[in-house]
Structure formats: C-alpha cells, structure tokens
Design an enzyme around this catalytic site. Structure first.
Site, PDB file in Angstrom:
ATOM      1  N   VAL A   1      32.730  39.989  40.083  1.00 36.93           N
ATOM      2  CA  VAL A   1      33.180  39.594  38.748  1.00 36.93           C
ATOM      3  C   VAL A   1      32.910  40.689  37.719  1.00 36.93           C
ATOM      4  CG1 VAL A   1      31.002  38.479  38.091  1.00 36.93           C
ATOM      5  CG2 VAL A   1      33.154  37.639  37.114  1.00 36.93           C
ATOM      6  N   LYS A   2      31.943  41.569  38.001  1.00 30.99           N
ATOM      7  CA  LYS A   2      31.567  42.606  37.045  1.00 30.99           C
ATOM      8  C   LYS A   2      32.596  43.731  36.941  1.00 30.99           C
ATOM      9  CE  LYS A   2      27.491  40.996  35.770  1.00 30.99           C
ATOM     10  NZ  LYS A   2      27.100  40.750  34.381  1.00 30.99           N
ATOM     11  N   ASP A   3      33.532  43.786  37.883  1.00 27.10           N
ATOM     12  CA  ASP A   3      34.633  44.752  37.750  1.00 27.10           C
ATOM     13  C   ASP A   3      35.338  44.585  36.411  1.00 27.10           C
ATOM     14  OD1 ASP A   3      34.073  45.366  40.378  1.00 27.10           O
ATOM     15  OD2 ASP A   3      35.913  44.497  41.197  1.00 27.10           O
TER      16      ASP A   3
END
Length: 416
Positions: free
Chosen positions: A47-49
């Site tokens: 999700v941090k992309d």
C-alpha cells in the site's frame, strides 16, 4: 487493474483488486460481505507504493527535488522505502552511454533492526543505501531511524526527507486513490441473491502506522461516499496510537514482532479524531500470524503480518457488541485493507513456523504409507536448510550498532 500498455511501473501503482473472503466469513459465522483490498498486487508490493509515488511527484512539482543532485532520505519500516526506491529508480535518466551522468535521485533508507532482511535486500536491489538502527531506540533518540535520517539530511548535500509522518500527500494518496478504488468496486458490483449488497462501504478497517492510510480512507468514505461508514483502526499491543489511551495499557512498552503498524509516538498525518476513526482495536502478534495462515490456507492470499493484524482486528470487532449487528446483516460490506505480501517476511521465524512446522495433514500420512517415511517429520523437526540458516546469519551480521556522528565508522557507513 490497467488493461493498456503503461509507460513505466509507476503506472501500475495501486489499481489493486477487492476480493471476497467468503470462506473466512462463513467459518466465522458472518452474514455480512467480508472484502479484502489486496495491496501486495501493487507494483512495488504494498500500500505504501501509493504514498511514495505521491510524495515524489508532489516534491518534483514543488521544485524540491533536483534531478542529478537530490538525495531522498527516509526513515521507514521498509515498505515506504521500497516505494520511494522504486519511484526514484524509475526517475533516473540512464542512457546506454557510460559517460552520461544519471539525472535521477539517490536514495538513503534508515531502517530499524527488527525489519526483515528481505526489505533491506529489495531496497539495495533498487539502488538504495540502507542504514540499520536499533529497534529499541525511542523515536526521538538520535540513534533511532528518524534521528539518523535527520542527521544524514543535515550533513549530506542536497539531502531531503519527504517525511511520510508529516507529508500531507500521505493521507491524500489514500483519499484520492485507495478510497475511490474501493468505492468504485463496491458500487459497481450489483446486489444479487447470492451476494446481496448495500452497494456502499459500510465498514472500513485498516492497520495504523503513520496513520496516513486510515486517515485518508476515512475521509474518502465519510466525506465523499457514506457519512455513516464505520472506520476501524488496528493497532498492535505495545504501540500507543489507539484511542482512548487506556487501550494502550495492555502490553505497554513491549516490543511487537509485526512490522509496518504501530508507533511509540503520534505521527502528524494520523487523525485520532472520533469523527474520522470510530473505533480502535488492539491486536497481538499471535492472533495476527494465525490470521495470516488463515488467509493463505483458506483464501490463497499470500499476505504479510500486518494484513493478519487487520483481519484479526476485523473479526474481533465483528464479534463484539459494537460489531455484531453488522456481522449478522446480509448485504453489509466490510472492507479490510491487506497492506502487503509475504515476500517481505519469508525468512522471519513466525512465517517459517507457519510454513515449515505445521501439524502433518491427513495427506501426509498417506504419502508416508506410500514412501515408508514417518508422517510427523517436518523441517521444524530438524535443522533448517543451509540457505535459510544463511539468511538468518546475514540478517544478524548486518544489524550492527549505528555509529555516532563524527566518528570514522559513521563516515564509512554513509559512504557504503
């Protein structure tokens, strides 16, 4: 997910599927729809992309990043660093001429010792420099991952910390991408007799680390979709993020194994306002890893530890007095965000226990009868294979103390 040719991997950030967890729902007696937003299918694996892409592109527009000069420095649990390293690798202009200087951005990541070797290996593979820091260091200590990043930023020319803990583009990335993707998937899927649906997101559940994910998702749901959406944040025991503070007393000050969620300080991007986050649930390592195994064995989803925390917290809430009405209502849509995949944790002892030390299955007995081997022997009953042992030894070797500023060792650690 994109169905056209993309210019580069940044175009494959996000656009992740929303998948039914029908087997887990049935096994827990739930009548509601239990849905998973599966973020490990993003280009960089988490999700941090999304926030990495948003922070880099915003900094470029604001003139804060100078191609060929800027050094992006970030304290991280790993996934934001991987996203940043991926984005910066893509931004590099590297023609096929040896005498042409790269025009992209260098990356330095400061990473607590407890974070997996896989994360460090991925960061280095993407061209980042990695500095390990003591896990036990308080967030504001000079030797912490935040303190070391700040020291590097002060001393390295053109160093810049994009700062996921304070950067408004962290929650905005989820308000403008993750949330709308979930809403679109739910509203565009018609209600049927087999899968009745309210055609709205009734409950949104996610782990809290920096807090950008849960805050941005809440704003997307409550302000733009369903003002009555119930938002639940998951926080590991040992962290202090949950509200009210009394929730944090159980396990206060203890170290937790799960990575990527929880902190010993309150990040600026996290909204603890009850109008944004309706309820907090604390989870233990044990129940998180049990939930990981359940997601793998019953739904075929190869998730990481914090995804297990999110599911464990979701099931606990749904079985509580506060959640039982939702749990027993057909058509209610409960969305759980699964933040990353098992790729990052395959050398961790908790995963090896799940994978290699499980109780023998009935099929194992049948195999044993055919081959004449005892059915009870697993990799857990004997020494780990040499490659696995080597991974653990390498992880320990790399986790040296952080040198103090001004020492020869500090200069060496930065240069390498």
């Amino acid at each position: 997910m994109p169905s056209q040719i993309l210019d580069n991997a940044l175009g494959a950030v996000g656009h992740t599927p929303l998948i039914r967890l029908d087997k887990i729902a049935k096994g827990n007696g739930l009548q509601c729809n239990l849905l998973a937003k599966v973020e490990y299918m993003s280009a960089g694996g988490s999700v941090k992309d999304r926030i990495a892409k948003a922070m880099v592109e915003a900094a470029e527009k604001e003139g804060k990043l100078i191609p060929g000069k800027s050094v992006v420095i970030e304290p991280t649990s790993g996934n934001t660093g991987i996203g940043l390293a991926m984005a910066c690798a893509i931004k590099v202009n590297r023609p096929m001429l040896d005498d042409v200087v790269d025009k992209g951005y260098s990356v330095i990541i400061t990473l607590p010792n407890k974070m997996s070797l896989e994360k460090e290996a991925l960061l280095r593979a993407l061209g980042a420099e990695v500095i390990r820091t003591p896990t036990e260091a308080a967030w504001d200590a000079p030797e912490s991952h935040i303190g070391v990043a700040q020291r590097l930023q002060r001393e390295i020319p053109h160093g810049i910390i994009l700062d996921q803990y304070r950067n408004v583009n962290n929650p905005l990335a989820h308000e403008y991408t993750t949330g709308p993707e979930i809403i679109e998937a739910v509203t565009s899927t018609p209600s049927t007799s087999e899968h009745p649906s309210s055609e709205k997101v009734d409950v949104m559940i996610a782990g809290a680390g920096t807090g950008g994910t849960i805050t941005g998702l809440s704003r997307a749901m409550k302000k733009k979709h369903n003002k009555d959406c119930i938002v639940i944040a998951i926080d590991p025991k040992g962290s202090i993020l949950a509200v009210p503070d009394a929730l944090n007393e159980d396990g206060s000050g203890s170290q937790y194994i799960v990575e990527g969620i929880g902190y010993d300080f309150i990040p600026d991007v996290l909204s603890r306002d009850p109008s944004d986050v309706d309820e907090w649930v604390k989870t233990s390592d044990e129940e998180s890893f049990t939930a990981v195994q359940s997601l793998m064995r019953t739904e075929g989803l190869l998730v990481g530890g914090s995804s297990g925390s999110a599911l464990a917290g979701a099931l606990r809430w749904l079985k509580s007095d506060a959640g039982k009405e939702v749990a027993s209502t057909k058509g209610k849509n409960v969305v759980v965000l699964l933040a990353d995949g098992i790729r990052n944790y395959m050398s961790k002892s908790w995963f090896l226990k799940i994978a290699m030390e499980s109780e023998p299955s009935p099929l194992a007995s049948a195999i044993a009868q055919v081959l004449g081997n005892p059915p009870t022997e697993t990799a857990g009953d004997k020494e780990l294979p040499a490659p696995v042992t080597a991974v653990h030894e390498e992880a320990q070797r790399r986790r040296a103390p952080v040198p103090q500023s001004g020492s020869p060792e500090f200069a060496t650690s930065v240069s390498h």
